[in-house]
Design a protein around this motif. Structure first.
Motif, PDB file in Angstrom:
ATOM      1  N   ASP A  22       9.305 -10.667  -6.043  1.00  0.00           N
ATOM      2  CA  ASP A  22       8.800  -9.766  -7.089  1.00  0.00           C
ATOM      3  C   ASP A  22       7.278  -9.816  -7.184  1.00  0.00           C
ATOM      4  OD1 ASP A  22      11.354  -8.965  -7.688  1.00  0.00           O
ATOM      5  OD2 ASP A  22      11.557 -10.269  -9.434  1.00  0.00           O
ATOM      6  N   TYR A  23       6.715 -10.996  -7.003  1.00  0.00           N
ATOM      7  CA  TYR A  23       5.256 -11.147  -7.038  1.00  0.00           C
ATOM      8  C   TYR A  23       4.611 -10.295  -5.949  1.00  0.00           C
ATOM      9  CZ  TYR A  23       0.665 -13.300  -6.542  1.00  0.00           C
ATOM     10  OH  TYR A  23      -0.688 -13.514  -6.445  1.00  0.00           O
ATOM     11  N   PHE A  24       5.197 -10.326  -4.758  1.00  0.00           N
ATOM     12  CA  PHE A  24       4.624  -9.591  -3.637  1.00  0.00           C
ATOM     13  C   PHE A  24       4.885  -8.095  -3.742  1.00  0.00           C
ATOM     14  CE2 PHE A  24       5.129 -13.978  -2.247  1.00  0.00           C
ATOM     15  CZ  PHE A  24       3.806 -14.269  -2.003  1.00  0.00           C
ATOM     16  N   ILE A  25       5.983  -7.719  -4.373  1.00  0.00           N
ATOM     17  CA  ILE A  25       6.229  -6.299  -4.650  1.00  0.00           C
ATOM     18  C   ILE A  25       5.125  -5.768  -5.554  1.00  0.00           C
ATOM     19  CG2 ILE A  25       7.753  -4.704  -5.904  1.00  0.00           C
ATOM     20  CD1 ILE A  25      10.113  -6.367  -4.781  1.00  0.00           C
ATOM     21  N   ASP A  26       4.760  -6.556  -6.568  1.00  0.00           N
ATOM     22  CA  ASP A  26       3.672  -6.138  -7.455  1.00  0.00           C
ATOM     23  C   ASP A  26       2.348  -6.024  -6.703  1.00  0.00           C
ATOM     24  OD1 ASP A  26       5.317  -5.920  -9.658  1.00  0.00           O
ATOM     25  OD2 ASP A  26       4.871  -7.938 -10.405  1.00  0.00           O
ATOM     26  N   LEU A  27       2.098  -6.928  -5.748  1.00  0.00           N
ATOM     27  CA  LEU A  27       0.873  -6.842  -4.952  1.00  0.00           C
ATOM     28  C   LEU A  27       0.831  -5.552  -4.141  1.00  0.00           C
ATOM     29  CD1 LEU A  27       0.357 -10.487  -3.624  1.00  0.00           C
ATOM     30  CD2 LEU A  27      -0.896  -9.334  -5.447  1.00  0.00           C
ATOM     31  N   VAL A  28       1.971  -5.152  -3.598  1.00  0.00           N
ATOM     32  CA  VAL A  28       2.026  -3.894  -2.837  1.00  0.00           C
ATOM     33  C   VAL A  28       1.748  -2.725  -3.773  1.00  0.00           C
ATOM     34  CG1 VAL A  28       3.489  -2.347  -1.469  1.00  0.00           C
ATOM     35  CG2 VAL A  28       3.594  -4.820  -1.086  1.00  0.00           C
ATOM     36  N   LYS A  29       2.353  -2.733  -4.951  1.00  0.00           N
ATOM     37  CA  LYS A  29       2.151  -1.645  -5.912  1.00  0.00           C
ATOM     38  C   LYS A  29       0.684  -1.536  -6.326  1.00  0.00           C
ATOM     39  CE  LYS A  29       6.747  -1.793  -7.980  1.00  0.00           C
ATOM     40  NZ  LYS A  29       7.493  -2.126  -9.210  1.00  0.00           N
ATOM     41  N   ARG A  30      -0.002  -2.681  -6.439  1.00  0.00           N
ATOM     42  CA  ARG A  30      -1.415  -2.684  -6.828  1.00  0.00           C
ATOM     43  C   ARG A  30      -2.337  -2.341  -5.665  1.00  0.00           C
ATOM     44  NH1 ARG A  30      -1.545  -8.398  -9.474  1.00  0.00           N
ATOM     45  NH2 ARG A  30      -2.835  -8.708  -7.649  1.00  0.00           N
ATOM     46  N   GLY A  31      -1.808  -2.362  -4.444  1.00  0.00           N
ATOM     47  CA  GLY A  31      -2.622  -2.057  -3.279  1.00  0.00           C
ATOM     48  C   GLY A  31      -3.306  -3.270  -2.676  1.00  0.00           C
ATOM     49  N   ASP A  32      -2.929  -4.477  -3.109  1.00  0.00           N
ATOM     50  CA  ASP A  32      -3.519  -5.692  -2.568  1.00  0.00           C
ATOM     51  C   ASP A  32      -2.780  -6.218  -1.341  1.00  0.00           C
ATOM     52  OD1 ASP A  32      -5.534  -5.796  -4.496  1.00  0.00           O
ATOM     53  OD2 ASP A  32      -4.262  -6.879  -5.903  1.00  0.00           O
ATOM     54  N   LEU A  33      -1.613  -5.674  -1.072  1.00  0.00           N
ATOM     55  CA  LEU A  33      -0.797  -6.074   0.073  1.00  0.00           C
ATOM     56  C   LEU A  33      -0.143  -4.814   0.632  1.00  0.00           C
ATOM     57  CD1 LEU A  33       0.429  -8.521   1.679  1.00  0.00           C
ATOM     58  CD2 LEU A  33       2.270  -8.532  -0.005  1.00  0.00           C
ATOM     59  N   THR A  34      -0.150  -4.676   1.944  1.00  0.00           N
ATOM     60  CA  THR A  34       0.497  -3.514   2.566  1.00  0.00           C
ATOM     61  C   THR A  34       1.996  -3.776   2.704  1.00  0.00           C
ATOM     62  OG1 THR A  34       0.200  -4.384   4.794  1.00  0.00           O
ATOM     63  CG2 THR A  34      -1.576  -2.979   3.917  1.00  0.00           C
ATOM     64  N   PRO A  35       2.789  -2.721   2.871  1.00  0.00           N
ATOM     65  CA  PRO A  35       4.213  -2.937   3.152  1.00  0.00           C
ATOM     66  C   PRO A  35       4.425  -3.796   4.403  1.00  0.00           C
ATOM     67  CG  PRO A  35       3.875  -0.690   2.457  1.00  0.00           C
ATOM     68  CD  PRO A  35       2.497  -1.296   2.627  1.00  0.00           C
ATOM     69  N   ALA A  36       3.563  -3.646   5.415  1.00  0.00           N
ATOM     70  CA  ALA A  36       3.679  -4.487   6.618  1.00  0.00           C
ATOM     71  C   ALA A  36       3.373  -5.947   6.269  1.00  0.00           C
ATOM     72  CB  ALA A  36       2.729  -3.991   7.702  1.00  0.00           C
ATOM     73  N   GLY A  37       2.391  -6.170   5.393  1.00  0.00           N
ATOM     74  CA  GLY A  37       2.080  -7.520   4.947  1.00  0.00           C
ATOM     75  C   GLY A  37       3.225  -8.120   4.149  1.00  0.00           C
ATOM     76  N   TYR A  38       3.886  -7.301   3.336  1.00  0.00           N
ATOM     77  CA  TYR A  38       5.062  -7.759   2.582  1.00  0.00           C
ATOM     78  C   TYR A  38       6.126  -8.273   3.543  1.00  0.00           C
ATOM     79  CZ  TYR A  38       9.183  -7.649  -0.425  1.00  0.00           C
ATOM     80  OH  TYR A  38      10.321  -7.987  -1.112  1.00  0.00           O
ATOM     81  N   LYS A  39       6.342  -7.533   4.631  1.00  0.00           N
ATOM     82  CA  LYS A  39       7.338  -7.967   5.613  1.00  0.00           C
ATOM     83  C   LYS A  39       6.923  -9.277   6.274  1.00  0.00           C
ATOM     84  CE  LYS A  39      10.093  -6.610   9.526  1.00  0.00           C
ATOM     85  NZ  LYS A  39      11.408  -6.134   9.194  1.00  0.00           N
TER      86      LYS A  39
END
Length: 59
Positions: A22-39
């Motif tokens: 969930d923490y990393f999902i929020d980072l993607v939503k904020r634009g601090d992490l890309t979907p590729a980075g999430y993976k």
């Protein structure tokens, strides 16, 4: 973007259980992490939340 600086730290945080998906999902939503980075961090594909269309108001 913070991803370039923090990706390896985030991977370790996730592996050690210090941060959850969930923490990393929020980072993607904020634009601090890309979907590729999430993976890279979680090992799972990022799936964006689907919004439900609203029905037109009845007159």
């Amino acid at each position: 973007m913070l991803e370039g600086l923090f990706l390896e730290i985030w991977v370790m945080d996730y592996q050690f259980g210090l941060a959850g998906a969930d923490y990393f999902i929020d980072l993607v939503k904020r634009g601090d992490l890309t979907p590729a980075g999430y993976k890279k961090v979680t090992g799972e594909d990022y799936v964006a939340e689907q919004t439900q269309p609203t029905a037109p108001a009845q007159a």
